[in-house]
Every structure is written in C-alpha cells, then in structure tokens.
Design a protein around this motif. Structure first.
Motif, mmCIF file in Angstrom:
data_model
loop_
_atom_site.group_PDB
_atom_site.id
_atom_site.type_symbol
_atom_site.label_atom_id
_atom_site.label_comp_id
_atom_site.label_asym_id
_atom_site.label_seq_id
_atom_site.Cartn_x
_atom_site.Cartn_y
_atom_site.Cartn_z
ATOM 1 N N ILE A 1 3.272 5.444 3.986
ATOM 2 C CA ILE A 1 3.911 4.187 4.452
ATOM 3 C C ILE A 1 2.919 3.188 5.372
ATOM 4 O O ILE A 1 3.019 2.228 5.000
ATOM 5 C CB ILE A 1 5.262 4.634 5.266
ATOM 6 C CG1 ILE A 1 6.268 5.008 4.447
ATOM 7 C CG2 ILE A 1 5.752 3.094 5.849
ATOM 8 C CD1 ILE A 1 7.716 5.623 4.919
ATOM 9 N N THR A 2 2.199 3.834 6.052
ATOM 10 C CA THR A 2 1.164 3.238 6.935
ATOM 11 C C THR A 2 0.144 2.501 5.944
ATOM 12 O O THR A 2 0.013 1.312 5.974
ATOM 13 C CB THR A 2 0.424 4.126 8.071
ATOM 14 O OG1 THR A 2 1.249 4.771 8.763
ATOM 15 C CG2 THR A 2 -0.338 3.301 8.918
ATOM 16 N N ASN A 3 -0.363 3.444 5.080
ATOM 17 C CA ASN A 3 -1.252 2.733 4.152
ATOM 18 C C ASN A 3 -0.470 1.588 3.288
ATOM 19 O O ASN A 3 -1.054 0.438 3.082
ATOM 20 C CB ASN A 3 -1.573 4.004 3.009
ATOM 21 C CG ASN A 3 -2.536 4.640 3.530
ATOM 22 O OD1 ASN A 3 -3.163 4.482 4.722
ATOM 23 N ND2 ASN A 3 -2.645 5.954 3.114
ATOM 24 N N VAL A 4 0.524 1.827 2.747
ATOM 25 C CA VAL A 4 1.267 0.602 1.888
ATOM 26 C C VAL A 4 1.480 -0.591 2.802
ATOM 27 O O VAL A 4 1.321 -1.645 2.515
ATOM 28 C CB VAL A 4 2.535 1.126 1.292
ATOM 29 C CG1 VAL A 4 3.157 0.169 0.618
ATOM 30 C CG2 VAL A 4 2.068 2.358 0.429
ATOM 31 N N ALA A 5 2.226 -0.225 4.012
ATOM 32 C CA ALA A 5 2.412 -1.293 4.996
ATOM 33 C C ALA A 5 1.309 -2.243 5.258
ATOM 34 O O ALA A 5 1.230 -3.536 5.462
ATOM 35 C CB ALA A 5 2.931 -0.830 6.121
ATOM 36 N N ARG B 1 0.072 -6.355 4.404
ATOM 37 C CA ARG B 1 -0.156 -7.389 5.435
ATOM 38 C C ARG B 1 -1.731 -7.732 5.542
ATOM 39 O O ARG B 1 -1.965 -8.750 6.239
ATOM 40 C CB ARG B 1 0.070 -6.630 6.988
ATOM 41 C CG ARG B 1 1.269 -6.435 7.298
ATOM 42 C CD ARG B 1 1.748 -6.123 8.805
ATOM 43 N NE ARG B 1 2.298 -4.964 8.854
ATOM 44 C CZ ARG B 1 2.227 -4.012 9.824
ATOM 45 N NH1 ARG B 1 1.503 -4.277 10.799
ATOM 46 N NH2 ARG B 1 3.178 -3.027 10.017
ATOM 47 N N GLY B 2 -2.239 -6.756 4.617
ATOM 48 C CA GLY B 2 -3.884 -7.325 4.644
ATOM 49 C C GLY B 2 -4.624 -6.804 5.724
ATOM 50 O O GLY B 2 -5.598 -7.228 6.114
ATOM 51 N N GLU B 3 -4.161 -5.898 6.494
ATOM 52 C CA GLU B 3 -4.975 -5.319 7.666
ATOM 53 C C GLU B 3 -5.497 -4.139 7.178
ATOM 54 O O GLU B 3 -5.304 -3.536 6.286
ATOM 55 C CB GLU B 3 -3.800 -5.077 8.912
ATOM 56 C CG GLU B 3 -3.228 -6.432 9.444
ATOM 57 C CD GLU B 3 -2.137 -6.159 10.474
ATOM 58 O OE1 GLU B 3 -2.481 -4.975 10.981
ATOM 59 O OE2 GLU B 3 -1.371 -6.960 10.705
ATOM 60 N N GLU B 4 -6.418 -3.749 8.271
ATOM 61 C CA GLU B 4 -7.139 -2.417 8.260
ATOM 62 C C GLU B 4 -6.251 -1.270 8.301
ATOM 63 O O GLU B 4 -5.542 -1.501 9.399
ATOM 64 C CB GLU B 4 -8.330 -2.741 9.159
ATOM 65 C CG GLU B 4 -9.552 -1.539 8.773
ATOM 66 C CD GLU B 4 -10.500 -1.668 7.485
ATOM 67 O OE1 GLU B 4 -11.249 -0.903 7.303
ATOM 68 O OE2 GLU B 4 -10.080 -2.848 7.057
#
Lengths: 276, 795
Positions: free
Chosen positions: B79-83, B87-90
């Motif tokens: 979920i972290t990866n997808v989220a 958001r376009g964040e690292e």
C-alpha cells in the motif's frame, strides 16, 4: 531369563496372562441344559454398584422374567448378557459361551430387543430388516418370507417403506422385535418388551413369545409389569438395588413370602423387606 | 397461585448457569479422586486429552499470529508503494521485518493515508471472514441443524419468554465457536500489537474476537430459527450443504488474499480507494481500536443493537409456535392395515457395505461436505492460479496434492466410520461377528472413494518426466498406497476418538484425534515429497506400522465401547511407542524451526537444544498419558524406577556398548576401505572442528547424555515394551532394533541394529533402562571420541 516378567508382575500379568475364564476351551463349558447361567455377576459404575453378586440360571424351554423397580439393575444385567458391558466380577454365560469374551458365538444364538431401539436416520424399515438379515447371511427373499407374516400380525406392514426415524416408539419396538426374531434364535433377550406397545401389539407379542417356548426356545425378559410376568412365566427373579431379592417359581415364592397373595404382594414384601 | 416467571435477562442467566454447571460437572467428575458417595455423578470414560488440545491450539494460534504478521507487512509495503507512487513521492526506506513470530511493536504505518488503507484492507478481510464464518456456522460446523431433534423444544415447554432462551443461545454459540476464535484472535492481535499496545493487545484481541463471535452467533441463531420454522429437516439439510460451499468459497477468497507472498494488486488499490467507513462496519469494527480509544463503546452499542434485533426477530418467528413443519424425510406408507409388499430392489452391495453406501447417498449434506467440497477447492485453485495445471505439478508435487485431496475426503469420511452409526451402534453388537471386522469392512468404501480422487488429481495435474525412468512412478503409486493406508488409519483413529455417548453430534469425534490424523497425513505427504529413498522408506514403514498398531488398539477398545466406565487394562501398547516416536520426530522438526527462525541459532548449533526440547516434551507427554491412564507402577513399567542392582547392570551395559561400538568401528573401516564413504555430503549434524574443540562438547552432550536418555526411553521403554505385548519377545527385539536402526542414517544400519538388539536384551535381562542407557552412551561416546580424534589428527 526375563527380568521384566518376574519383576513387575502386576503389569506383566495384564500383558500376556490369558483372560481368567479362557483357560477352559471355548464353548466346552458343560452347561447341563441351562441356557443362561449368571455366576456372581457384578457391575460397578465408578463408586456405584449397579448389579451385585447375581446368581441365576435359565433352562432350555423356559420363559424367565427379571422383575424389579426402576434403576434396580435389570438393563445392566441384560447388557452384560449381550456382551455390551464388561462384568466387573463374575461371569455371564449363554449356551456355555462367555457373554463378553465370546460375544460372537453368543450372538449367533440370541435375538435381542433393547428398551429403546434406535435405527439409522436414512433407512426404511424394510431396508433395516434386510440389513439385519444380510449380516446374518439371509438374502432378501428369505427375509421377506420370515418377516412378512409377523409384520402383518404386528400391523407394521403398511409402514415398511417409511423411514424408521419417523416411526413412533411402539413402531420402532415392533420393527426391533421382528429383527430380533429374524434368525430364529434359540434364546430371546427382551428389555421391557411391551413398553410402548399398544394393547393389540402386546397381545400379539405375548402370543409370539408363547410360540417360541412351544418351539423349544427360551425367553429371558425384564419388566416392571407384575401381571405380565405372572401371566407368562413359571419362574421369576426379583432384583432390588442390584441384588437378587427373590428367585423361584411363582407358587413357591407365594407360599413362602405372601401366602395366598398376588405377585404384587410378593414384590412389595421383598422390596420393602430390603428397605428396612 | 403461580409465581412470576423470570424475564429475558433472568432466563439467559439461568441457562448460562446451567451450561456452566454442565461443563464443570463434566470436568470435575473426571478429575475427582478419593471417596464419593455412591452414584454422585459417575465419571464416564473419555478419550479426550487436554494437553494435546492445548499444544495444537497453541501451535495454531502461533501460526495465526505469524501469518497475520506477514500479511500486515505485505499490506503495509504494497500500500505504501502504491500510495507514494500516486502522490509522485519517493518511497521511504523499506521497513520490512525479518521473519519472526511476533510483529515488532510500532510497525503500524505512520503515514496517515497508508494507515487508513491498511485498516480498510484488514477490515475487508474481516468482513469476508465473518461472512465465511456465518455460512460455516450453518454448514460444516453445525451438524445438529437438520436433525429432527431440536434441543430448544424442551426449553419452550417452560413458562418463559423466548427472548431469554435466544439470548442465552447467542452467548453459547459465540463462546463455543472454536474456528472463529482461531481466526479472529491472531488477526486482531497483530494490528493491536503492531500499533503499540504491547501485551494489552492480547485481552483486546480477546474482546474483539468475542464481539465478532457473538455477531456470528446472532446470525446463526436467526438463520437456524428461520430455517427450522420454514422448512422440513430434509430441506434444511440442502441449505446446509449450500452454506458449506458458500462458506468455503468465502474462506478460500480470504485465504487467497491473505496467505500468499504478495497481496493481489487489485486488493491494495481497492483498499486505498474504499472509504474509511468500511472499518466502521460491524464485522470490521474491532479494528477501530487501533484508531480510537472509544472503539469499545462502539462495539458495545453495535452488539447490543444487533443482539436485541436478532432476539426480537427470532421471537417474532416463533410467535406461532416453535415447530410448524411436518415430519422428517418422508417415505412411502400404504393404506393402514394393508399387506406389506415384497421387496423389489436388489442392491449389488450387501451387508454393512450396502447399508453404508445407501446412507451416504441419502445424506446430501454429508455428500457435499465430503465429496463436492474438495472439487470446489481444486476448482478455485484452478481459477485463481491457472499455472497450477500447466505442468509445474509433475513429479512428487502433483502426487502430494493428489494425496492431500484424498486425505481431505478421508478426514470427513473414514474418520467418521464409527460416528455415523450414532445411536444405532447397538445393532452392530447384536451380530455374530467381531465389531472391528464390521468396521474394517466399511473402510473399503473410503479406500475406493479416496483412490478415485487421487487418480483424478493425478490425471489432472501430474505428468511423468520423460527422462526420469521408472522412479518417477514411485510418488503417484505411493499416493495411491497412502490413501488406502490412511483410510485404515483414519478409521482407526476415528474409532478411538469417538464418544458413542455424546449427545452433541459435533463432539462425537474428538477434534484432537482428527488433528492427530491430520498430522500423520503430513508425515505421508513428506514421504511422497522426500527425495531420499531411505527417508521415504523409513516414513512409509513407520506410518504402515502405525496403521497396524492403531487397529490393535481398536480391537482392544471396541468390545468395551458401549460400556460407560470399563476401560481396557492400562498397559503400554504397540501404538503408543510408534506414535511417541512419530511425535518426537514432529517436535524435533518444529523445535529446529523454532530455534533456527525464532532464536536465530544457525545450522548444527540448533540441533542440541532442539533435540533436548523435543525429547523433554515427548517424554513429559508420554508420562502424563500413562499417568492419566492409571498405569500401575508407572516408573517401573517404563523401566525408569531406581534399580537396586544398578551396580551390576550399568557395567554390563558399558560392556555391551563397547562391543557394539567395536562392531561400529569395524563397519566404518570396511566402508572406508570399500570407498563407500568417499563422496558423501558433509553431514549437517557433526560440528565443524576447525575452530578448535569448543563445539565438540555440545555435540558430546547430545550424543552421550541426551540421546541415550531419550532414545532408550522411547525405543526400549515405550516402543519395545509395547511391541512385546503384541508380538512377543523375540519378534519385538528384532522389530524394535530394526526400527531404531531405520531412523538413523543408512550407513550405520548394522552397528545401530546391533545396539538396538543389545539394549533390548539388557532391558529384558535387568528389567530397567539404566543398563541400556549405559550401553547406548558408551557406544555413542566411543564413536564420537574416535571421530573427534580422527579429525584432530587430520587437521
């Protein structure tokens, strides 16, 4: 050489010592014509003595009734005769075979009616009779031949294709009686046979039992109905709190215990005497 | 003048008290010692064993926690990866934990969006799981439903309101739902623990699971009352079958999401997109506790409202009486008084087989559970995992699957071989035939049915490798053999574990026995999968012997089955020894896993503590079993009582050990000279001595102290002693020694066989195990010392 053998006898005995009774060759027990022989029969449930030291014999061609109030030990005795319960002490023999260790030989000669027969959920009455027949090596035709006359007399014929769970208590009992007589056993053991039967069926059953005796077979049944025992039997036994309180021909008992009285009076005299 | 009957809560209270009283009586009547007044609650003999239940329960719960921890890690990562991608964040530093049993406190995601989505994901899983449990509570887990008899009938003859009865029933259903407890407890414990509640998570998870179980209980009550009221028992059975399938499908869906190395992508996306309110739905609500301290209040309100509505609805249903439908399965009745018709149908199968097949064909619910469900499971696997059928199942894997599916069928079929007789069992006792033979005849059905499944799965999944020659047929043939063997083992264990007096259908076959069967199935799966022919042979031999031994025990117990108190005389039987050895093997592999993964002890260092732990548990369990069985002279019978002649017997043992070790050395030299030892793989167990002699002490402790103590107890004290009762002295010496040699590496077969014979003879001669232990210790000591010397010189 074995040290284990001599060292811990108690354990080892149970390992390899033969059963106490079985040093007699199976079936060789001379039974001088007696069909049922109970000797010092005891059954204990935990701390409760259900049957204590029961001694009695039933001869061939005899109709014997075991009388007693509720919870006296009648059913326990019968279950020991059927090899379902293991006697705590003493032995029960039928035709010379030990009822517990030689159950199979005993069952070949015995027909049994439990107090409350229960049958398989999904089998019809006919299928149960067929199953019982097959287990005793009879084919369907033979089963029909042997059961249909009796079923007609007991008025169960119309419900033969109904599932046995839907039967009333009396109907189940009729079915079980038919099953018990299927292999023409030399001894019938019946636990409260007329309990739940209507008056017609009771009359039929009494007639059937008398026919068995006429054919030279024997009947052993338990009941708490005094008049039933009085009408059918010569000899009775009365158990009270697990002990045999009286045994013998009804006339003898009457003469001894309640001169000129009824069986009911004998019964009360025996059981109340014990009460005191 | 009659008094006022109790109200709703009063009735619920009385019924709970009666229920509690019942279970207290059941426990205490069995445990009580000392004098009782006659007939003050005669204890019935039982085949239940608490420690086994506790051990299995513990293993299941630990496993659940482990799996839930994995799930939480995977969910968080994905979920972290997808989220962050959205958001376009690292993506921040990966917070993957190592594989360990407990999650790490404080692992709950910090990022709010991720945390909410993880909650939603878990909430969705809880929801599906609850749906599955609801269906199961009507299906597989509810054999009582569909019986004509309904325990509630009697309660309704009292002048009390239905509401109280129903409320008490909800409580009962909630508490006894074991399956529910095992599912909910770990799944709730892990998120609580991870979000920093520490050990408070345990009681919190308990309350959460209680709440969820009570919800399932509400559903079960309402559905039961409705079905009973609306349909005849035969129809209800059809519903039951459908519920079982529906519940299984829902459960498989939950497992499919949760039990894989990676959570499916659609599930993570759904978790991110779904509103947070999903966590507020009643089945998911316990999770709210992670987010808010007010959660318990929400749970109480939910439960109060739902239970109240359920009770009212159920009471409305029975407003016109409890039972309105007619009889059970209806057969044919002719006009009263009509003459009976002669028999028409003539089935092929006769006797007990014919009866059994007829019963099976008519019990649709049972058929679905046993025969259709495995097909559904395979079907789902094929749908969600198409690679399943595409050839990667050739070789032993396909055979293991085939065996597993067959074993599932046996789990319901063969195990219930005695239990299906129910109260009609008396009938079998009236036939002039030994009961164990009648029961064994019925096993044939399950052998045939199991074989059909095995062959079907093999045909579907298994393809022989072209280049492997004849040996490729070993595993499928083994699977087929295994099904027949396990049909017998299952029937035997089921018979031993059946309580013919239990009123409650569900409790007829004790769950521990089904679990034991499950475990033994695992052994055979291992035998099929294992590459080494030797290990295969050992496992197959052991399980076959178990099958034989189980039936020895069955034949001993069956004549006494209907006697409520009589037991076979307590003694050490053949099955005990074999099962003890197998159990030791199982604990050993579990303990190695525990020390390797749990405590991070590497390689050979994990063996000594694992051996010690497994030995201790096995010996303790064995002693406990015999103590409970009231084996007279417990310690002396097992050969471990103090021996007065120890001064002569121990030297005798040492001498015997020297002889066998000499034989061992001779064999070793012969093998060395013949070159058989040259290209052996480095044995894992022998410690590496290149870093000095430090490691040797642990190894010596293991081989000279622990192994003789434990193995003599198991192989001589229990196994040989048990075989001796059945097979006689000579045969048992040879069999037990062969088995003893069998479970060791094949190269040492001859000397270890000799050691087995020598120790058995010593036991026979001295009547205690001390001489055997001395012999065993001497033997191992000499060999280990020589090996150490050899290595020291070599380096």
């Amino acid at each position: 050489m074995s040290q284990i053998q001599s060292d811990d006898e108690t354990v080892f005995d149970q390992d390899q010592a033969p059963e106490p009774e079985s040093h007699e060759p199976p079936g060789s027990h001379v039974h001088n014509g007696s069909v049922v022989g109970l000797k010092g029969l005891c059954k204990r449930y935990g701390d409760f003595d259900a049957v204590v030291d029961l001694d009695l014999e039933v001869q061939a061609g005899e109709m014997f009734a075991l009388l007693g109030p509720n919870g006296a030990g009648k059913t326990t005795t019968i279950r020991m005769m059927m090899g379902i319960l293991q006697p705590t002490a003493g032995s029960a023999r039928i035709h010379g075979f030990d009822c517990f260790t030689q159950r199979e030989q005993v069952m070949a000669e015995v027909g049994y009616l439990p107090d409350e027969p229960v049958f398989y959920d999904y089998l019809r009455g006919r299928e149960i009779l067929r199953f019982v027949g097959e287990m005793r090596g009879l084919d369907a035709k033979e089963v029909d031949r042997r059961t249909i006359p009796l079923l007609e007399r007991l008025e169960l014929g119309d419900a033969l294709d109904e599932f046995a769970t839907n039967y009333s208590k009396g109907m189940k009992k009729k079915l079980a009686i038919t099953a018990a007589l299927l292999h023409e056993p030399r001894l019938l053991i019946l636990d409260e046979p007329t309990n739940g039967l209507d008056p017609f069926a009771t009359r039929t059953l009494h007639a059937v039992l008398r026919e068995q005796i006429e054919a030279g077979r024997s009947v052993f049944f338990s009941t708490h109905l005094l008049d039933q025992a009085e009408r059918l039997c010569d000899r009775i036994g009365i158990v009270y709190r697990g002990r045999l309180a009286a045994l013998g021909r009804i006339e003898d008992l009457r003469a001894k215990l309640a001169p000129g009285g009824t069986l009911e009076e004998i019964f009360f005299s025996v059981t109340e005497e014990n009460e005191a | 003048m009659s008094r006022k009957p109790p109200g709703t809560l009063g009735v619920a209270l009385i019924l709970s008290r009666v229920g509690l009283r019942r279970s207290i009586n059941r426990t205490t009547s069995r445990m009580s010692v000392g004098k009782k007044s006659p007939r003050s609650g005669t204890a019935r003999k039982s085949s239940r064993s608490l420690p086994i239940l506790i051990i299995f329960g513990g293993i299941f719960l630990l496993n659940g926690v482990f799996v839930s921890g994995q799930l939480l890690t995977n969910l968080t990562d994905q979920i972290t990866n997808v989220a962050y991608e959205r958001r376009g964040e690292e993506v921040p530093e990966d917070s993957n934990w190592d594989i360990s049993i407990l999650p790490t406190a404080g692992d709950w995601p910090v990022d709010e969006e991720v945390a909410d989505a993880v909650g939603v994901a878990l909430g969705m899983l809880l929801f599906v799981l609850t749906v599955a449990l609801c269906f199961m509570s009507l299906g597989l887990q509810n054999p009582e439903l569909g019986q004509t008899h309904w325990s509630m009938e009697w309660l309704f003859s009292f002048p009390i309101r239905a509401n109280g009865v129903f409320l008490a029933k909800i409580g009962e259903y909630g508490l006894v739902n074991f399956f529910g407890w095992f599912m909910y407890l770990p799944l709730l414990f892990v998120p609580f623990f991870a979000s920093g509640f520490g050990w408070w998570s345990a009681p919190m998870a308990f309350l959460g699971a209680l709440y969820a179980n009570l919800l399932v209980g509400c559903f079960r009550l309402l559905a039961e009352v409705w079905l009973r009221k609306r349909f005849s028992p035969a129809r209800v059975k059809n519903f039951q079958a459908l519920s079982t399938v529906a519940g299984m499908v829902a459960l498989m869906m939950a497992f499919f999401v949760a039990l894989r190395p990676e959570v499916p992508a659609w599930f993570t996306v759904a978790a991110l997109d779904a509103p947070f309110a999903v966590v507020g739905l009643p089945p998911a609500a316990p999770l709210l506790w992670v987010y808010s301290a007010w959660a318990p209040l929400v749970l109480v309100v939910f439960l109060a409202v739902i239970a109240d509505q359920t009770v009212r609805a159920a009471a409305r249903l029975v407003r016109t009486g409890l039972i309105t439908t007619g009889g059970n399965y209806v057969g044919v009745r002719t006009a009263p008084g009509a003459a009976p018709l002669p028999s028409t149908d003539t089935g092929r199968l006769r006797g007990v087989l014919g009866k059994e097949v007829r019963l099976l064909m008519r019990d649709r619910n049972f058929m679905v559970q046993t025969l259709v469900l495995p097909l559904v499971m395979i079907g789902i696997q094929l749908v969600v995992n198409p690679s399943f059928a595409n050839g990667n199942m050739s070789g032993p894997q396909g055979a293991v699957w085939a065996f597993g599916l067959g074993a599932y069928v046996l789990m319901f079929g063969a195990i219930g071989v005695l239990a299906v007789e129910r109260k009609s069992l008396w009938l079998l006792y009236t036939f002039p035939k030994p009961i164990d033979r009648i029961i064994r005849e019925k096993v044939v059905i399950w052998g045939v049915v199991g074989s059909v499944y095995v062959i079907g799965v093999l045909a579907l999944l298994w393809r022989p490798d072209a280049d492997s020659g004849v040996s490729v047929w070993i595993s499928p043939l083994l699977a087929l053999y295994g099904i027949w063997l396990y049909a017998f083992i299952g029937a035997g264990l089921g018979t031993l574990g059946t309580d013919p007096f239990a009123d409650d259908e569900q409790k007829r076959v004790r769950p521990e026995w089904a679990l034991l069967f499950f475990m033994l199935c695992g052994f055979f799966g291992w035998a099929i999968y294992e590459d080494s022919l030797w290990t295969k042979l050992v496992l197959v031999t052991l399980t076959t012997l178990v099958g034989y031994a189980v039936w020895v025990k069955v034949a001993e117990r069956l004549p006494l089955l209907l006697d409520p108190t009589a037991m076979p005389p307590p003694r050490i039987g053949m099955a005990d020894g074999l099962i003890a050895v197998l159990v030791f093997f199982m604990f050993m592999s579990l303990a190695v896993a525990l020390f390797t993964f749990g405590f991070k002890i590497e390689g050979a260092d994990a063996i000594p503590p694992a051996y010690a732990l497994a030995a201790l548990i096995t010996i303790a369990l064995t002693l406990y079993m015999y103590w409970r069985m009231k084996l007279p002279n417990l310690f002396r019978s097992l050969g471990i009582a103090p021996d007065p002649k120890i001064l002569t017997s121990v030297p005798m043992g040492v001498a015997a050990g020297l002889c066998t070790s000499l034989l061992g050395i001779v064999v070793l030299v012969v093998l060395k000279l013949s070159g058989a030892l040259d290209n052996l793989p480095e044995p894992e167990m022998v410690p590496n001595l290149e870093n000095g002699l430090g490691g040797i002490w642990k190894f010596a402790l293991l081989t000279v102290v622990a192994a003789p103590l434990c193995e003599e107890f198991l192989f001589r004290g229990v196994l040989y002693r048990g075989m001796r009762a059945t097979l006689g002295v000579k045969a048992s010496i040879i069999c037990s020694a062969a088995l003893f040699a069998f479970v060791h590496p094949p190269l040492g077969f001859v000397p270890i066989f000799a050691l087995g014979v020598a120790t058995a003879l010593l036991y026979e001669k001295t009547g205690s195990l001390w001489a055997s232990m001395a012999a065993h210790a001497t033997h191992n000591g000499v060999i280990v010392a020589l090996a150490a010397l050899g290595q020291t010189f070599a380096s």
